[in-house]
Write an enzyme that holds these catalytic residues in place. Structure first.
Site, short mmCIF file in Angstrom:
data_model
loop_
_atom_site.label_atom_id
_atom_site.label_comp_id
_atom_site.label_asym_id
_atom_site.label_seq_id
_atom_site.Cartn_x
_atom_site.Cartn_y
_atom_site.Cartn_z
N ASN A 152 0.82 -1.20 0.00
CA ASN A 152 0.00 0.00 0.00
C ASN A 152 0.86 1.27 0.00
O ASN A 152 2.05 1.22 -0.29
CB ASN A 152 -0.98 -0.02 1.18
CG ASN A 152 -2.38 0.39 0.76
OD1 ASN A 152 -2.59 1.46 0.21
ND2 ASN A 152 -3.34 -0.49 1.01
N ARG A 153 0.26 2.39 0.34
CA ARG A 153 0.92 3.69 0.17
C ARG A 153 1.63 4.17 1.43
O ARG A 153 1.16 3.94 2.54
CB ARG A 153 -0.12 4.74 -0.26
CG ARG A 153 -0.68 4.49 -1.66
CD ARG A 153 -1.79 5.49 -1.98
NE ARG A 153 -2.25 5.33 -3.37
CZ ARG A 153 -3.18 4.46 -3.75
NH1 ARG A 153 -3.76 3.67 -2.86
NH2 ARG A 153 -3.53 4.37 -5.03
N HIS A 212 3.47 0.02 -2.65
CA HIS A 212 3.90 -1.38 -2.81
C HIS A 212 5.42 -1.52 -2.92
O HIS A 212 5.94 -2.26 -3.76
CB HIS A 212 3.23 -2.02 -4.01
CG HIS A 212 1.73 -2.08 -3.92
ND1 HIS A 212 1.06 -2.21 -2.72
CD2 HIS A 212 0.76 -2.03 -4.88
CE1 HIS A 212 -0.25 -2.23 -2.94
NE2 HIS A 212 -0.45 -2.11 -4.23
N HIS A 259 -1.48 -9.74 -3.86
CA HIS A 259 -2.32 -8.81 -4.59
C HIS A 259 -3.08 -9.50 -5.73
O HIS A 259 -3.16 -8.98 -6.84
CB HIS A 259 -1.46 -7.67 -5.14
CG HIS A 259 -2.20 -6.39 -5.39
ND1 HIS A 259 -3.21 -6.28 -6.33
CD2 HIS A 259 -2.08 -5.17 -4.83
CE1 HIS A 259 -3.67 -5.03 -6.34
NE2 HIS A 259 -3.00 -4.34 -5.44
N GLU A 284 -6.68 -8.03 0.29
CA GLU A 284 -5.26 -8.02 0.66
C GLU A 284 -5.09 -7.86 2.16
O GLU A 284 -5.13 -6.74 2.68
CB GLU A 284 -4.55 -6.87 -0.06
CG GLU A 284 -4.77 -6.82 -1.56
CD GLU A 284 -4.45 -5.46 -2.12
OE1 GLU A 284 -3.29 -5.00 -1.97
OE2 GLU A 284 -5.35 -4.82 -2.69
#
Length: 379
Positions: A107-108, A133, A204, A343
Site C-alpha cells: 500500500n501507500r 507497494h 495482490h 489483501e
C-alpha cells in the site's frame, strides 16, 4: 551396439520427457516455457501446485505471483478464479501487482517518507509524490529463488539489500505457498533483518469467482468482519481516522452484493475518491486464523471464498483502475471491476501512524504473517 542403442533410446526418452514438462499445458491452459526467461540475471519459471481434488495453483517466481488458480464450481467444473497473463513478457511489459507478493511495505506511504528512530527515511516515489507497494524496486518486480519440495508446496526466497528502494536493512524473505486437499491456499510470510526496518507484506491477487473475467464482479456478495475502515484524503492516503461502517456504502457486515453496496450512495465522497472501493478494513478477528475475516460468493458458479489472516487489516479493492488496456489470459481484456482484491495487511501508511499496529521489525526478531484463501461451493 545393443548397449549404445539402448542408451540412445533412454536419452531420447529423457529429453522428450523434459520437453513435455516445459510444453505441457497446465489445467488453466498455461505453458511453462512461456514463463522461462532471464530477468535481472536470474531465471524465471512457472510452478504448478496440485491436490488430489483436482485443484491447481500456478505461480511464477517473478514477483511471487499467482498466475492462475483453478477450483471446482457447483457443476464440478474447474474455474480459473484469478486474473493474470499467459507469459512472463506481459508481466514485464508494464509494472503491475497482478497476483504479486508485495513488499517491503504494501500500500501507500505518504510523500515517500517516514521517521525511524529519529532519522527520516526517504523512499523511491512511484505513485505521484508517494510510495506504493515498495516502490519501483518492490518485490513484485524481483525474481525469487524457488524450491518445490512437493506437488502441493512452493517455497520462494529473496534477499532484499540494505537501501533497496530506500528502505534500511538487508532483509531475508521467505514465502511458502501450500495447497491443501480441502482447496485452501495458505501463504506463510517470513522475514528477518540485520537493521531496523519496516515490513508489511501481502498478496495482490485479483479474484473473479465467476471464472470469466469478461464479466465484472459486481454480482459477487461480500461479507467483511470489521466495524470500521480507514478513510482516505484526496491523494488516497489514509487520514489516520477510523470511521464506523454503519450507514455507509462500506458496510459489508452482512452479505451484500458489491453492486448493491455501491448503489447505497454512489456520491459518497470516499467512493468518489477511489471510483469504487479501495479501502482498508479494521478487522475484528484479532489475528486469529480460526475466525473468518471475509467471505465472497459468486452466484453464477456457486464458488465461495473465505479469507483467514493473522493481519489486523484487509484492503478491499474492486479493480476500479482496470480500463481494458491489459490483455490477460486467453486474450481477455481486463475492464473496470473485473477483479476483486482482498489483501490482508497492516493499515496503509502505518510507518507514519505510530498509533496504529506497528510494522517495525528489529534485528533478532522475526516477521511472520499467514493468509489462507479457502475455496468452497454454495448451492
Amino acid at each position: 551396439m545393443k548397449k549404445t542403442s539402448l542408451f540412445i533410446i533412454l536419452l531420447s526418452t529423457f529429453l522428450g520427457s523434459c520437453q513435455d514438462t516445459d510444453t505441457q499445458k497446465t489445467i488453466s491452459g498455461l505453458e511453462r516455457k512461456n514463463f522461462q526467461q532471464q530477468v535481472k540475471g536470474k531465471q524465471t519459471d512457472l510452478y504448478a501446485l496440485k491436490n488430489a481434488s483436482g485443484a491447481e495453483v500456478c505461480i511464477t517466481n517473478y514477483g511471487g505471483r499467482i498466475v492462475s488458480l483453478s477450483v471446482p464450481d457447483r457443476e464440478n467444473q474447474l474455474q480459473d478464479v484469478v486474473l493474470g497473463f499467459d507469459n512472463i513478457d506481459e508481466y514485464l511489459a508494464k509494472p503491475s501487482s497482478f497476483g504479486a507478493t508485495v513488499g517491503r511495505v504494501a500500500n501507500r506511504i505518504a510523500n515517500g517518507k517516514f521517521v525511524l528512530d529519529g532519522d527520516t527515511i526517504t523512499l523511491d516515489r512511484n505513485n505521484g509524490e508517494h510510495t506504493i507497494h515498495g516502490g519501483t524496486e518492490g518485490w513484485q518486480n524481483q525474481v525469487f529463488d524457488a524450491e518445490q519440495p512437493s506437488d502441493s508446496v512452493l517455497v520462494l526466497r529473496y534477499v532484499s539489500k540494505d537501501g533497496e528502494a530506500g528502505f534500511p536493512g538487508q532483509v531475508q524473505v521467505k514465502v511458502t505457498f501450500s495447497l491443501s486437499e480441502e482447496n485452501a491456499l495458505k501463504i506463510d510470510y517470513f522475514a528477518e533483518t540485520d537493521k531496523k526496518t519496516v515490513i508489511n507484506m501481502t498478496n495482490h491477487s485479483f479474484f473473479n469467482l465467476s471464472g470469466n473475467p469478461e464479466k465484472n464482479i459486481l454480482d459477487h456478495t461480500l461479507l467483511v468482519h470489521a466495524d470500521a475502515y480507514t478513510p482516505l484524503n484526496e491523494q488516497l492516503i489514509t487520514t489516520g481516522k477510523l470511521e464506523p461502517l454503519v450507514g455507509t456504502p462500506f458496510d459489508f457486515t452482512r452479505p451484500i452484493s458489491i453492486k448493491e453496496a455501491l448503489m447505497k450512495d454512489s456520491s459518497h465522497a470516499q467512493v468518489q475518491l477511489a471510483q469504487g472501493f479501495d479501502h482498508n478494513y479494521v478487522l475484528r478477528t484479532d489475528g486469529n486464523l480460526s475466525h473468518v475475516a471475509a467471505e465472497v460468493y459468486a452466484p453464477t458458479t456457486g464458488i465461495s471464498l473465505y479469507v483467514y489472516t493473522t493481519e489486523p487489516g484487509l484492503q478491499v479493492y474492486t479493480g476500479n483502475m482496470l480500463d481494458g488496456s491489459r490483455i490477460g489470459k486467453k486474450g481477455v481484456a481486463y475492464n473496470k471491476q473485473t477483479g476483486l482484491c482482498l489483501e490482508p495487511q497492516h493499515y496503509p501508511d502505518t510507518p507514519n501512524k505510530p498509533e496504529w499496529p506497528t510494522t517495525i521489525l528489529d534485528p533478532g526478531e522475526q516477521y511472520t504473517s499467514t493468509t489462507i484463501y479457502q475455496f468452497g461451493i454454495q448451492n
